[in-house]
Design a protein around this motif. Sequence first.
Motif, PDB file in Angstrom:
ATOM      1  N   GLU A 110       0.830  -1.208   0.000  1.00  0.00           N
ATOM      2  CA  GLU A 110       0.000   0.000   0.000  1.00  0.00           C
ATOM      3  C   GLU A 110       0.859   1.250   0.000  1.00  0.00           C
ATOM      4  OE1 GLU A 110      -1.774   3.333   2.159  1.00  0.00           O
ATOM      5  OE2 GLU A 110      -0.403   1.891   3.048  1.00  0.00           O
ATOM      6  N   GLN A 111       1.971   1.202   0.724  1.00  0.00           N
ATOM      7  CA  GLN A 111       2.851   2.363   0.784  1.00  0.00           C
ATOM      8  C   GLN A 111       3.472   2.656  -0.575  1.00  0.00           C
ATOM      9  OE1 GLN A 111       6.449   1.942   3.139  1.00  0.00           O
ATOM     10  NE2 GLN A 111       6.188   3.992   3.964  1.00  0.00           N
ATOM     11  N   MET A 112       3.892   1.615  -1.288  1.00  0.00           N
ATOM     12  CA  MET A 112       4.476   1.817  -2.610  1.00  0.00           C
ATOM     13  C   MET A 112       3.461   2.386  -3.587  1.00  0.00           C
ATOM     14  SD  MET A 112       7.671   1.051  -2.526  1.00  0.00           S
ATOM     15  CE  MET A 112       7.660   1.786  -0.899  1.00  0.00           C
ATOM     16  N   ASN A 113       2.230   1.889  -3.539  1.00  0.00           N
ATOM     17  CA  ASN A 113       1.201   2.409  -4.443  1.00  0.00           C
ATOM     18  C   ASN A 113       0.888   3.869  -4.164  1.00  0.00           C
ATOM     19  OD1 ASN A 113       0.850   0.031  -5.875  1.00  0.00           O
ATOM     20  ND2 ASN A 113      -0.745  -0.728  -4.523  1.00  0.00           N
ATOM     21  N   VAL A 114       0.812   4.216  -2.886  1.00  0.00           N
ATOM     22  CA  VAL A 114       0.521   5.602  -2.531  1.00  0.00           C
ATOM     23  C   VAL A 114       1.669   6.518  -2.949  1.00  0.00           C
ATOM     24  CG1 VAL A 114       0.143   7.176  -0.599  1.00  0.00           C
ATOM     25  CG2 VAL A 114      -1.058   4.997  -0.667  1.00  0.00           C
ATOM     26  N   MET A 115       2.900   6.070  -2.727  1.00  0.00           N
ATOM     27  CA  MET A 115       4.057   6.889  -3.109  1.00  0.00           C
ATOM     28  C   MET A 115       4.142   7.043  -4.622  1.00  0.00           C
ATOM     29  SD  MET A 115       6.930   5.568  -0.378  1.00  0.00           S
ATOM     30  CE  MET A 115       8.172   6.675  -1.047  1.00  0.00           C
ATOM     31  N   GLN A 116       3.823   5.975  -5.362  1.00  0.00           N
ATOM     32  CA  GLN A 116       3.774   6.088  -6.819  1.00  0.00           C
ATOM     33  C   GLN A 116       2.731   7.110  -7.251  1.00  0.00           C
ATOM     34  OE1 GLN A 116       2.497   2.552  -8.840  1.00  0.00           O
ATOM     35  NE2 GLN A 116       2.191   3.634 -10.767  1.00  0.00           N
ATOM     36  N   SER A 117       1.558   7.039  -6.623  1.00  0.00           N
ATOM     37  CA  SER A 117       0.494   7.985  -6.968  1.00  0.00           C
ATOM     38  C   SER A 117       0.904   9.417  -6.662  1.00  0.00           C
ATOM     39  CB  SER A 117      -0.784   7.622  -6.206  1.00  0.00           C
ATOM     40  OG  SER A 117      -1.788   8.587  -6.413  1.00  0.00           O
ATOM     41  N   LEU A 118       1.534   9.628  -5.512  1.00  0.00           N
ATOM     42  CA  LEU A 118       1.948  10.981  -5.133  1.00  0.00           C
ATOM     43  C   LEU A 118       2.988  11.530  -6.109  1.00  0.00           C
ATOM     44  CD1 LEU A 118       2.193  10.754  -1.237  1.00  0.00           C
ATOM     45  CD2 LEU A 118       0.465  11.936  -2.598  1.00  0.00           C
ATOM     46  N   CYS A 119       3.971  10.700  -6.473  1.00  0.00           N
ATOM     47  CA  CYS A 119       4.997  11.167  -7.411  1.00  0.00           C
ATOM     48  C   CYS A 119       4.382  11.539  -8.757  1.00  0.00           C
ATOM     49  CB  CYS A 119       6.059  10.085  -7.589  1.00  0.00           C
ATOM     50  SG  CYS A 119       7.148   9.848  -6.169  1.00  0.00           S
ATOM     51  N   THR A 120       3.459  10.706  -9.232  1.00  0.00           N
ATOM     52  CA  THR A 120       2.829  10.991 -10.519  1.00  0.00           C
ATOM     53  C   THR A 120       1.970  12.244 -10.457  1.00  0.00           C
ATOM     54  OG1 THR A 120       2.779   8.612 -10.972  1.00  0.00           O
ATOM     55  CG2 THR A 120       1.404  10.030 -12.342  1.00  0.00           C
ATOM     56  N   MET A 121       1.153  12.346  -9.409  1.00  0.00           N
ATOM     57  CA  MET A 121       0.258  13.494  -9.284  1.00  0.00           C
ATOM     58  C   MET A 121       1.034  14.796  -9.141  1.00  0.00           C
ATOM     59  SD  MET A 121      -2.920  12.764  -9.577  1.00  0.00           S
ATOM     60  CE  MET A 121      -4.226  11.581  -9.329  1.00  0.00           C
ATOM     61  N   ILE A 122       2.080  14.787  -8.321  1.00  0.00           N
ATOM     62  CA  ILE A 122       2.867  16.004  -8.122  1.00  0.00           C
ATOM     63  C   ILE A 122       3.566  16.406  -9.418  1.00  0.00           C
ATOM     64  CG2 ILE A 122       4.858  16.970  -6.923  1.00  0.00           C
ATOM     65  CD1 ILE A 122       4.079  15.295  -4.501  1.00  0.00           C
ATOM     66  N   SER A 123       4.128  15.421 -10.123  1.00  0.00           N
ATOM     67  CA  SER A 123       4.829  15.707 -11.373  1.00  0.00           C
ATOM     68  C   SER A 123       3.897  16.324 -12.412  1.00  0.00           C
ATOM     69  CB  SER A 123       5.450  14.417 -11.919  1.00  0.00           C
ATOM     70  OG  SER A 123       5.995  14.629 -13.197  1.00  0.00           O
ATOM     71  N   VAL A 124       2.754  15.674 -12.618  1.00  0.00           N
ATOM     72  CA  VAL A 124       1.822  16.146 -13.645  1.00  0.00           C
ATOM     73  C   VAL A 124       1.187  17.476 -13.245  1.00  0.00           C
ATOM     74  CG1 VAL A 124      -0.306  15.581 -14.860  1.00  0.00           C
ATOM     75  CG2 VAL A 124       1.376  13.799 -14.442  1.00  0.00           C
ATOM     76  N   SER A 125       0.799  17.587 -11.981  1.00  0.00           N
ATOM     77  CA  SER A 125       0.150  18.820 -11.527  1.00  0.00           C
ATOM     78  C   SER A 125       1.115  20.004 -11.545  1.00  0.00           C
ATOM     79  CB  SER A 125      -0.419  18.622 -10.120  1.00  0.00           C
ATOM     80  OG  SER A 125      -1.386  17.587 -10.112  1.00  0.00           O
ATOM     81  N   TRP A 126       2.371  19.768 -11.189  1.00  0.00           N
ATOM     82  CA  TRP A 126       3.364  20.844 -11.226  1.00  0.00           C
ATOM     83  C   TRP A 126       3.585  21.328 -12.662  1.00  0.00           C
ATOM     84  CZ3 TRP A 126       5.800  24.202  -8.248  1.00  0.00           C
ATOM     85  CH2 TRP A 126       6.964  24.811  -8.720  1.00  0.00           C
TER      86      TRP A 126
END
Length: 211
Positions: A110-126
């Motif tokens: 679960e931690q890996m999935n959440v961290m993957q989601s955060l990295c993707t969301m931050i990258s795209v949103s930025w």
Amino acid sequence: MDPIIEVLALLLGFLGWVMVGIAIPNRYWKTSTVDGNVITTSTIYENLWMSCASDSTGVHNCREFPSLLALSGRPSKRSRLLMIASVVLGTIGLAATLIGMQCNIIFWDEQMNVMQSLCTMISVSWYAFNITQEFFNPLFPGTKYELGEGLYIGWCSGTLAICGGVCLVFACKSDTDEKPAYPYQPSRGTVYSAATSRRDAHSTYDKNAYV
């Protein structure tokens, strides 16, 4: 673990990981806008790795960005690092899910999935934030861009990854709730009840009465 929720979590995580791999090489992270332009002879589009231009005849010319260290001040530098981290974390999460599939490592998955989601969301949103900031800035002298399809693929990828992590949490929770409570089993020694204690005390008093 609930096998249905477990398979759903694995499927969502896999789809999110695949969509990250599709979003990274996608050339259309941003495209030049036609807003305010009467005549458009060429279209400029960029992603994290290159800038391309196509004219009215359909000819495409691309120019790769310089090295990572030369991208100072560009949103592509941070977004590129975060997207690479997202792929690595997604790979680790999928491997952990396939190998273990048990609640004793569920926090890791679960931690890996959440961290993957955060990295993707931050990258795209930025990246999208910088595009919109330049688009609505009337004093910006350069070419203005609009959001490209690569950003939407990235947002979908982050959403699928976080949904997969949530499913893993619920799968572990349902497994914990279904565990039966083990009844207390006393040791096979002599068990003294309250009645036995009173009988022994009464016998002692009776013997003392004859002394």
